[in-house]
Design an enzyme around this catalytic site. Structure first.
Site, PDB file in Angstrom:
ATOM      1  N   ARG A 492       0.825  -1.201   0.000  1.00 24.89           N
ATOM      2  CA  ARG A 492       0.000   0.000   0.000  1.00 24.89           C
ATOM      3  C   ARG A 492       0.863   1.256   0.000  1.00 24.89           C
ATOM      4  O   ARG A 492       1.937   1.278   0.609  1.00 24.89           O
ATOM      5  CB  ARG A 492      -0.883   0.038   1.243  1.00 24.89           C
ATOM      6  CG  ARG A 492      -2.013  -0.965   1.236  1.00 24.89           C
ATOM      7  CD  ARG A 492      -2.910  -0.785   2.437  1.00 24.89           C
ATOM      8  NE  ARG A 492      -2.133  -0.769   3.670  1.00 24.89           N
ATOM      9  CZ  ARG A 492      -2.547  -0.195   4.805  1.00 24.89           C
ATOM     10  NH1 ARG A 492      -3.716   0.426   4.837  1.00 24.89           N
ATOM     11  NH2 ARG A 492      -1.810  -0.239   5.886  1.00 24.89           N
ATOM     12  N   SER A 556       8.390  -5.174   6.140  1.00 28.89           N
ATOM     13  CA  SER A 556       8.133  -6.282   7.079  1.00 28.89           C
ATOM     14  C   SER A 556       8.952  -7.527   6.765  1.00 28.89           C
ATOM     15  O   SER A 556       8.420  -8.625   6.573  1.00 28.89           O
ATOM     16  CB  SER A 556       6.637  -6.620   7.076  1.00 28.89           C
ATOM     17  OG  SER A 556       5.884  -5.483   7.390  1.00 28.89           O
ATOM     18  N   ASP A 610       6.629  -3.785  10.724  1.00 30.08           N
ATOM     19  CA  ASP A 610       5.181  -3.643  10.903  1.00 30.08           C
ATOM     20  C   ASP A 610       4.771  -3.687  12.375  1.00 30.08           C
ATOM     21  O   ASP A 610       3.797  -3.053  12.780  1.00 30.08           O
ATOM     22  CB  ASP A 610       4.419  -4.713  10.106  1.00 30.08           C
ATOM     23  CG  ASP A 610       4.882  -6.128  10.399  1.00 30.08           C
ATOM     24  OD1 ASP A 610       5.899  -6.302  11.089  1.00 30.08           O
ATOM     25  OD2 ASP A 610       4.226  -7.081   9.910  1.00 30.08           O
TER      26      ASP A 610
END
Length: 850
Positions: A492, A556, A610
């Site tokens: 994203r 991540s 994350d």
């Protein structure tokens, strides 16, 4: 001759008009009965219900794998039977029986209970002695055909007093755990009801056989409009006036008497026998129900009618015989159709319980009327099919039902008990004790200390990586920030607007982009060029193409950070294999790709994990949030550690967020004593055997696979799905972790569980569904407990409150009683968190410049 028949039929039909029930009336009776069933099942309405709906505590039907030697005691009249039933599990479902009938003297039937049961026990001992099995302790099923209030499968009141020298194991009472109808001397039915509807018994899952005691239907007056003068006369002359009114309309004990009363009344009215009556015809019980069956036989019926009427002292004409045949037809047809109407109500309830429009079911039927009357069964079947046209109902006659049934209930109970014990033994290693969890907590704490230490860091499995995030939001942050959230095949790009003061809050806009497999597994340059192309698209989409904004990069994957804006990729995971990235600074690779595009410039302020992003997101809502936890596809945690304990970074003042990378906890073998054969199997077939062992016990990527392995093991051992393994269940990864959540949260009578199992090609019974749900609960609970033990170790490093699911919270509280830990659920944690870390960094940077 035909005219004689028609004339006689018309006379009788007119006389017995009220006994000939229309389809509309039968449907109305069926609907009334369904309401009575509802009353009987309700705790508040049961005391006033005429249909008592008694729980039997029989929860399962035979599945063909029952095996062993059982005794049955069948008590229901002046004689009783003792049976030895051998059940063989040889694929042929073979049942062998030996039995003996014993009489109960009248003085014992009317004497004390102790005398009666002492006599029964002596007969039982005699039977065992004859078969030379007196020394064997055999399970015994007890058919007790009288209304009982049961509190469990083996309890209805006083038990048998055993004479010295033999022992029995009294295991069960009801004879028929399948939908059963019994039109005979008396009548009753039972069926398997959903536990959630049985208010009289605790528990909502699974099913239980309900003994309906339906003979009392109508005792409250709901059948008064269809009862005739003959029904009332039968009732008034019975031993229990006003009771068992439905039974008196349909059962074999009263059918012959009903015909006799009609013959008498029609004779008195001058319509039969020339108005002549005889003492035999006027004597109660002299027209037996077996006469009705004999008279209704196709070829010899009229001849039988002549013989029977003549024996009653009458001189019947041919017309009298025809009229008697018609009376028998009307009485027995009413009996069969009323029986069919109530059975249709039971089957309709079964259909509705299963949530479908159609029902395929089998009804087991016993009883002398059903078996011996030439047309009763056909009429009954026809009524059921007429009232339930869309359902496929099969009827099976029960041979020697009650005695054999008691033994089968006992056999099922023994099978279930043995299988339950075997399953619990397999699941036992997954159920962790308080002491084991304390030990896990202590081992995690030791590994954390190793990861923080300079000299021990290299050998530590929990790496405790510094993130260079040294502060959490204080509420004064403001501005527009970009965030890039990369952690899988989709990523994203976000625009995060942070406002302070009266309008304090966070506004977000984002767009999701996919990463094709060829780019994931191509070169690093191709990967980062694709990412920058997507950022460019997003800026254009937002109308901000020329604006230079601070950017936070959620990355991540395991990284060694040397600064807030520098992260060295240690290794790719999650299917990424882009070359030229491992060992490189991912922020540098991103900046190079931005410069290659030459369209815009971005200030990459922070690269974050994350987990850290999650902590920062919650930290913006609650300033006391000092721990981040992710339990999703993978699992990890971070927390704010005192700088003096972080030996890998210079400086002793303040605190820094540490990315634990705790998924590798146990890779050194320190969890081997609690790992099960299922954990080992999942690990060995994973992409990284021997790595991330803690993560493989608690995270979403692996829980479904652990459950699948347990279900496979159960099935291979014949403890589930009747030992039949579907090809789909053999497929790795087919049991998705989302199924665990759906199954555990299923409050719809296991319909969701059965739907999921059906999707997996598994034909499951209600019992199977309960077992699958238990396995899911055990696996998920262990995951939460292990996660809680890890969090308890983290909480020892804090003196602050931090939030999750019930079991995790309970475990943390249990293992760290002196720490007050609160759990907050992060909404959109990682992307928003990266922007907030960037905002905090910008705030601190501006403050330093001032």
């Amino acid at each position: 001759m035909v005219c004689v028949h028609l004339k006689a039929f018309k006379i009788v039909d007119k006389y017995l008009y009220h006994m000939r029930l229309s389809d509309e009336t039968l449907l109305e009776v069926s609907q009334r009965f369904e309401k009575e069933m509802e009353k009987g099942l309700g705790a508040d309405t049961n005391p006033t219900a005429s249909v008592k709906m008694l729980p039997t505590f029989v929860r399962s039907t035979p599945d063909g794998t029952e095996d062993g030697d059982f005794l049955a005691l069948d008590l229901g009249g002046t004689n009783f039977r003792v049976l030895r039933v051998k059940v063989s599990d040889n694929g042929l479902r073979k049942v062998e029986m030996e039995n003996q009938i014993y009489a109960i003297p009248e003085e014992l039937m009317r004497g004390s209970g102790v005398q009666l049961f002492d006599h029964i026990a002596e007969c039982l001992a005699n039977f065992l002695d004859k078969l030379q099995i007196k020394d064997k302790k055999l399970p015994l099923g007890f058919t007790f055909s009288f209304p009982c209030h049961q509190t469990k499968l083996d309890e209805v009141g006083e038990g048998l007093s055993s004479p010295s020298g033999f022992h029995t194991n009294l295991s069960s009472v009801p004879a028929h755990p399948v939908p059963l109808l019994g039109p005979g001397t008396g009548t009753n039915a039972c069926y398997m009801e959903e536990m959630r509807h049985i208010d009289l018994v605790e528990g909502d899952e699974g099913r239980m056989c309900i003994n309906m005691e339906w003979g009392a239907f109508g005792d409250d007056g709901v059948l008064n409009d269809i009862r005739t003068e003959f029904d009332r006369e039968i009732d008034m002359g019975s031993l229990n006036p006003g009771k068992q009114l439905f039974e008196k309309m349909i059962s074999g004990m009263y059918m012959g008497e009903l015909v006799r009363l009609i013959l008498v009344k029609m004779a008195k009215d001058g319509l039969l026998f020339g108005g002549r009556l005889t003492p035999d015809l006027l004597t109660t019980g002299h027209f037996e129900t077996r006469f009705v069956s004999a008279i209704e036989k196709e070829k010899e019926g009229l001849q039988k009618a002549h013989e029977i009427l003549s024996k009653l002292g009458l001189e019947p004409s041919h017309e009298d015989c025809v009229a008697t045949l018609r009376i028998c037809q009307i009485v027995s047809t009413r009996s069969a159709t009323l029986c069919g109407a109530t059975l249709a109500a039971v089957l309709r309830r079964l259909r509705d319980n299963k949530g479908g429009d159609r029902l395929r079911s089998t009804v087991g039927v016993d009883g002398s009327v059903y078996k011996k009357h030439p047309h009763f069964a056909r009429r009954l079947h026809k009524t059921v099919r007429k009232l339930l046209p869309d359902c496929e109902i099969r009827f099976i006659r029960s041979e020697d039902g009650s005695g054999k049934g008691a033994a089968m209930v006992t056999a099922v109970a023994y099978r279930l008990a043995a299988q339950h014990q075997a399953r619990q033994k397999i699941l036992e290693p997954l159920k962790l004790s308080h002491e084991q969890l304390l030990e896990v907590k202590e081992r995690m704490r030791i590994e954390m200390e190793k990861g923080l230490g300079k000299e021990t860091h290299a050998e530590a499995t929990v790496k405790m990586l510094p993130t260079y995030v040294c502060s959490t939001p204080d509420g004064t942050e403001k501005g527009d920030f970009l965030a890039l959230d990369l952690g899988g095949t989709n990523f994203r790009v976000l625009l995060v607007r942070v406002r302070n003061g009266m309008r304090r809050g966070v506004e977000m806009h984002n767009k999701i982009y996919s990463i094709p497999v060829e780019i994931m597994q191509g070169t690093g340059e191709e990967l980062f060029d694709h990412i920058v192309h997507c950022i460019s698209d997003f800026l254009e989409y937002m109308g901000m193409k020329g604006v230079s904004l601070p950017l936070g990069f959620t990355f991540s994957f395991p990284c060694q950070q040397n600064n807030l804006d520098e992260g060295i990729l240690l290794k790719w995971t999650k299917g990424f294999k882009a070359t030229g990235c491992e060992g490189e600074d991912v922020v540098g690779l991103l900046k190079e790709a931005i410069h290659r595009r030459e369209e815009f410039d971005l200030d990459v302020v922070a690269v974050v994990n994350d987990t850290v992003g999650t902590m920062m997101t919650c930290g913006y809502e609650d300033p006391y949030c000092e721990v981040g936890l992710i339990v999703g596809t993978g699992s990890n945690a971070c927390y704010m550690e005192e700088m003096r304990n972080v030996e890998l970074v210079e400086g002793d003042e303040g605190r820094m967020c540490v990315n634990m990378e705790w998924g590798a906890f146990g890779d050194s073998g320190c969890l081997d004593d609690i790992r099960t054969e299922f954990d080992v199997a999942v690990d060995e077939l994973s992409l990284n055997p021997g790595k991330q062992r803690y993560e493989k016990m608690i995270s979403g990527m692996y829980l479904g696979e652990i459950v699948r392995n347990i279900l496979m093991d159960f099935t291979k051992k014949g403890l589930l799905f009747r030992g039949r393994i579907s090809e789909r269940l053999k497929t790795r990864g087919i049991f998705e972790t989302k199924f665990l959540s759906q199954i555990e949260s299923d409050c719809l009578a296991l319909l969701q569980v059965r739907s999921i199992l059906q999707h997996l090609g598994l034909e499951s019974t209600c019992d199977d569904s309960i077992i699958v749900k238990e396995v899911c609960t055990v696996v998920a609970r262990r995951a939460a407990q292990l996660c809680g033990a890890g969090m308890a170790a983290v909480s020892l490093s804090l003196s602050l409150p931090c939030s999750f699911s019930t079991v995790l919270q309970e475990t943390v509280k249990e293992l760290s009683p002196k720490c007050e830990v609160t759990f907050l659920q992060s909404e959109d944690g990682s992307g928003k968190g990266a922007a907030l870390i960037t905002a905090v960094a910008c705030r601190i940077r501006e403050a330093g410049q001032r």
